[in-house]
Design a protein around this motif. Structure first.
Motif, PDB file in Angstrom:
ATOM      1  N   ASP A   7     -13.040   1.428  -2.381  1.00 21.96           N
ATOM      2  CA  ASP A   7     -13.315   1.035  -3.760  1.00 21.96           C
ATOM      3  C   ASP A   7     -12.754   2.015  -4.782  1.00 21.96           C
ATOM      4  O   ASP A   7     -12.890   1.795  -5.985  1.00 21.96           O
ATOM      5  N   ASN A   8     -12.127   3.108  -4.306  1.00 25.56           N
ATOM      6  CA  ASN A   8     -11.743   4.173  -5.231  1.00 25.56           C
ATOM      7  C   ASN A   8     -10.549   3.832  -6.110  1.00 25.56           C
ATOM      8  O   ASN A   8     -10.229   4.579  -7.035  1.00 25.56           O
ATOM      9  N   PHE A   9      -9.875   2.711  -5.856  1.00 21.20           N
ATOM     10  CA  PHE A   9      -8.722   2.379  -6.694  1.00 21.20           C
ATOM     11  C   PHE A   9      -9.144   2.135  -8.138  1.00 21.20           C
ATOM     12  O   PHE A   9      -8.327   2.246  -9.051  1.00 21.20           O
ATOM     13  N   ARG A  10     -10.397   1.838  -8.335  1.00 26.37           N
ATOM     14  CA  ARG A  10     -10.894   1.604  -9.694  1.00 26.37           C
ATOM     15  C   ARG A  10     -10.742   2.842 -10.577  1.00 26.37           C
ATOM     16  O   ARG A  10     -10.469   2.728 -11.779  1.00 26.37           O
ATOM     17  N   ILE A  11     -10.924   4.026  -9.993  1.00 32.14           N
ATOM     18  CA  ILE A  11     -10.894   5.251 -10.799  1.00 32.14           C
ATOM     19  C   ILE A  11      -9.506   5.873 -10.879  1.00 32.14           C
ATOM     20  O   ILE A  11      -9.307   6.858 -11.576  1.00 32.14           O
ATOM     21  N   LEU A  12      -8.523   5.298 -10.172  1.00 35.06           N
ATOM     22  CA  LEU A  12      -7.147   5.790 -10.285  1.00 35.06           C
ATOM     23  C   LEU A  12      -6.499   5.098 -11.477  1.00 35.06           C
ATOM     24  O   LEU A  12      -5.681   4.194 -11.343  1.00 35.06           O
ATOM     25  N   GLU A  13      -6.862   5.533 -12.660  1.00 34.90           N
ATOM     26  CA  GLU A  13      -6.532   4.786 -13.870  1.00 34.90           C
ATOM     27  C   GLU A  13      -5.059   4.824 -14.245  1.00 34.90           C
ATOM     28  O   GLU A  13      -4.616   4.049 -15.104  1.00 34.90           O
ATOM     29  N   TYR A  14      -4.254   5.686 -13.603  1.00 32.60           N
ATOM     30  CA  TYR A  14      -2.831   5.753 -13.925  1.00 32.60           C
ATOM     31  C   TYR A  14      -1.959   5.077 -12.861  1.00 32.60           C
ATOM     32  O   TYR A  14      -0.734   5.042 -12.986  1.00 32.60           O
ATOM     33  N   LEU A  15      -2.560   4.555 -11.826  1.00 33.57           N
ATOM     34  CA  LEU A  15      -1.817   3.983 -10.706  1.00 33.57           C
ATOM     35  C   LEU A  15      -1.001   2.766 -11.152  1.00 33.57           C
ATOM     36  O   LEU A  15      -1.527   1.829 -11.727  1.00 33.57           O
ATOM     37  N   GLU A  16       0.308   2.794 -10.869  1.00 34.68           N
ATOM     38  CA  GLU A  16       1.196   1.704 -11.248  1.00 34.68           C
ATOM     39  C   GLU A  16       1.773   0.976 -10.034  1.00 34.68           C
ATOM     40  O   GLU A  16       2.032  -0.222 -10.106  1.00 34.68           O
ATOM     41  N   VAL A  17       1.985   1.709  -8.923  1.00 39.32           N
ATOM     42  CA  VAL A  17       2.595   1.113  -7.729  1.00 39.32           C
ATOM     43  C   VAL A  17       1.725   1.434  -6.523  1.00 39.32           C
ATOM     44  O   VAL A  17       1.413   2.596  -6.258  1.00 39.32           O
ATOM     45  N   LEU A  18       1.330   0.392  -5.769  1.00 40.04           N
ATOM     46  CA  LEU A  18       0.534   0.559  -4.553  1.00 40.04           C
ATOM     47  C   LEU A  18       1.155  -0.297  -3.454  1.00 40.04           C
ATOM     48  O   LEU A  18       1.240  -1.516  -3.568  1.00 40.04           O
ATOM     49  N   ASP A  19       1.611   0.363  -2.382  1.00 39.63           N
ATOM     50  CA  ASP A  19       2.228  -0.335  -1.263  1.00 39.63           C
ATOM     51  C   ASP A  19       1.543   0.092   0.033  1.00 39.63           C
ATOM     52  O   ASP A  19       1.707   1.224   0.485  1.00 39.63           O
ATOM     53  N   LEU A  20       0.753  -0.817   0.601  1.00 36.67           N
ATOM     54  CA  LEU A  20       0.055  -0.581   1.866  1.00 36.67           C
ATOM     55  C   LEU A  20       0.468  -1.623   2.905  1.00 36.67           C
ATOM     56  O   LEU A  20      -0.276  -1.902   3.844  1.00 36.67           O
ATOM     57  N   SER A  21       1.631  -2.169   2.764  1.00 42.79           N
ATOM     58  CA  SER A  21       2.103  -3.231   3.652  1.00 42.79           C
ATOM     59  C   SER A  21       2.366  -2.709   5.055  1.00 42.79           C
ATOM     60  O   SER A  21       2.488  -1.507   5.281  1.00 42.79           O
ATOM     61  N   HIS A  22       2.440  -3.653   5.996  1.00 45.29           N
ATOM     62  CA  HIS A  22       2.755  -3.337   7.397  1.00 45.29           C
ATOM     63  C   HIS A  22       1.758  -2.336   7.989  1.00 45.29           C
ATOM     64  O   HIS A  22       2.133  -1.288   8.519  1.00 45.29           O
ATOM     65  N   ASN A  23       0.478  -2.647   7.863  1.00 46.67           N
ATOM     66  CA  ASN A  23      -0.591  -1.887   8.494  1.00 46.67           C
ATOM     67  C   ASN A  23      -1.516  -2.876   9.205  1.00 46.67           C
ATOM     68  O   ASN A  23      -1.122  -4.000   9.499  1.00 46.67           O
ATOM     69  N   GLN A  24      -2.753  -2.468   9.464  1.00 47.44           N
ATOM     70  CA  GLN A  24      -3.733  -3.340  10.112  1.00 47.44           C
ATOM     71  C   GLN A  24      -5.005  -3.416   9.273  1.00 47.44           C
ATOM     72  O   GLN A  24      -6.105  -3.503   9.804  1.00 47.44           O
ATOM     73  N   LEU A  25      -4.840  -3.358   7.964  1.00 52.90           N
ATOM     74  CA  LEU A  25      -5.974  -3.425   7.060  1.00 52.90           C
ATOM     75  C   LEU A  25      -6.583  -4.825   7.092  1.00 52.90           C
ATOM     76  O   LEU A  25      -5.886  -5.812   7.314  1.00 52.90           O
TER      77      LEU A  25
END
Length: 425
Positions: free
Chosen positions: A248-266
């Motif tokens: 849930d911590n992505f909420r507090i990363l207020e400057y985040l512009e690019v998130l790539d978590l592809s090709h995993n087992q999430l």
């Protein structure tokens, strides 16, 4: 006998004079003697056949003083000197040209306390990363990328308290990322992609100034840590072995512009916070095991997303209409999931650029789902080449090849469609 003694004394005198001459040269040298030794060791550790004519290292001629002959026909490039002690110059930068130098870095004892930049990237150095790099106590930028270095990352690198940029990418490094990295509190950029780094993703939340982190194409496992560096702008951990739910911590990363978590087992849900994030522009979660997409309470009206890729998951449910209402979203890929229902009108209107208050879809990929019903009217008027749209491999009532977005694959059989969704007529 006297003759031989005279020759012996003459030889001793000659040796004495040579030694004295070297001492005088050293006393008159502008470069600190220890720094010269490191430069010599670096060149001697490089295979001679890898020093191309005209390269930086080929111009290093230690019959002359390095810092006193920069920009001459000797010592033409590869390092920098600065006066940091009265009467003496110290080496403050080593940046080798990318010509394929090959050799062991561990053949050099890196005792350069005033060095601020070490960049030997895009070469062919091999062997272990030397522990003696910890002697570079003023180092701000360390780039060992795109070589053939192997073994584990030394724990001692975590003692480089002034380090701001660290590039270890594109090597053969293995083992865990040292927990000592949490001490690199001035680090702004960390690139460790394209190695064989394994183990749990470490807790780097203490790195308050870190804004760029790329750990892609490794063997990291376990879950993402519950806390991440607060000032991250770009985070990429694609193509690893990450498991579990999104934190849930992505909420507090207020400057985040690019998130790539592809090709995993999430797995689990794609969190609604990602669709009303204050700054997120590019979200890539393809090739995972997500099964559900949470709808944000704002229905996406506050989203900054420009590109969204959720393809190749197991997301079920109706195709979420709110994605067609995200104002700036121009690229949407939902291919190869288990979405059902009809294509929302919002998607068609946005693709056909019939709404003035929103950026039209330039890419809309919905193939490989269980969508049914007729093709929305606004899509029927699209011309081939005007936009990238694909509706193949669904359960649509009619999708002939005369429409470019129906080309490249058939619709699913009625049996397959009814077995997955009884609502299909």
């Amino acid at each position: 006998m006297l003759k031989h003694r005279g020759i012996f004394n003459h030889s001793r005198s000659l040796l004495f004079m040579l030694a004295l001459w070297e001492l005088l040269l050293e006393a008159d040298s502008r470069t600190y003697p220890q720094d010269i030794k490191v430069l010599k060791d670096l060149k001697h550790g490089v295979e001679p056949t890898s020093m191309a004519p005209g390269s930086c290292l080929s111009s290093w001629d230690f019959s002359l003083d390095p810092c006193d002959h920069i920009f001459s026909d000797k010592f033409t490039c590869g390092f920098r000197c600065d006066r940091v002690i009265s009467g003496s110059f110290r080496v403050t930068e080593i940046t080798l040209d990318p010509v394929g130098y090959s050799g062991f870095l561990s053949s050099t004892f890196w005792d350069l306390p005033y060095l601020q930049t070490l960049d030997i990237s895009d070469n062919a150095f091999f062997g272990l990363v030397p522990d003696s790099l910890a002697k570079l106590t003023r180092l701000r930028r360390l780039s060992l990328s795109e070589n053939s270095l192997s073994g584990e990352i030394p724990i001692s690198i975590g003692s480089l308290s002034h380090l701001e940029e660290l590039y270890l990418n594109s090597n053969n490094l293995q083992g865990p990322l040292p927990s000592s990295f949490s001490s690199l509190i001035r680090l702004k950029r960390l690139e460790i992609q394209e190695n064989n780094i394994s183990g749990q993703f470490p807790d780097l939340s203490s790195l308050k100034e870190l804004y760029f982190l790329d750990a892609s194409n490794n063997c990291l496992s376990g879950q993402l840590p519950p806390a991440m560096p607060m000032n991250l702008i770009e985070l990429s951990v694609r193509n690893n072995n990450l498991q579990g739910n999104l934190p849930d911590n992505f909420r507090i990363l207020e400057y985040l512009e690019v998130l790539d978590l592809s090709h995993n087992q999430l797995s689990g849900s794609v969190k609604s916070v990602l669709f009303n994030h204050p700054s997120l522009q590019q979200l890539t979660l393809s090739y995972n095991n997500f099964t559900f997409l949470q709808v944000p309470p704002t229905m996406g009206f506050t989203s900054k997303l420009i590109a969204l890729d959720l393809s190749y998951n197991n997301i079920q449910g109706l195709l979420p209409a709110f994605l067609g209402s995200i104002t700036k979203l121009s690229a949407l890929n939902l291919e190869h999931n288990k979405f059902t229902g009809m294509i929302p009108t919002q998607y068609a209107l946005k693709t056909a650029a019939l709404r003035e208050d929103t950026t039209p879809f330039q890419r809309l990929l919905l193939g490989g789902n269980y969508l049914f019903g007729p093709i929305p009217g606004p899509l029927m008027g699209l011309k081939a080449g005007s936009v990238n749209v694909s509706l193949v491999d669904n359960c649509l009532f009619r999708c002939p090849d005369t429409f470019f977005f129906c080309q490249g694959g058939d619709q699913k059989s009625l049996v397959d469609c009814k077995s997955f969704s009884p609502a299909i007529p």
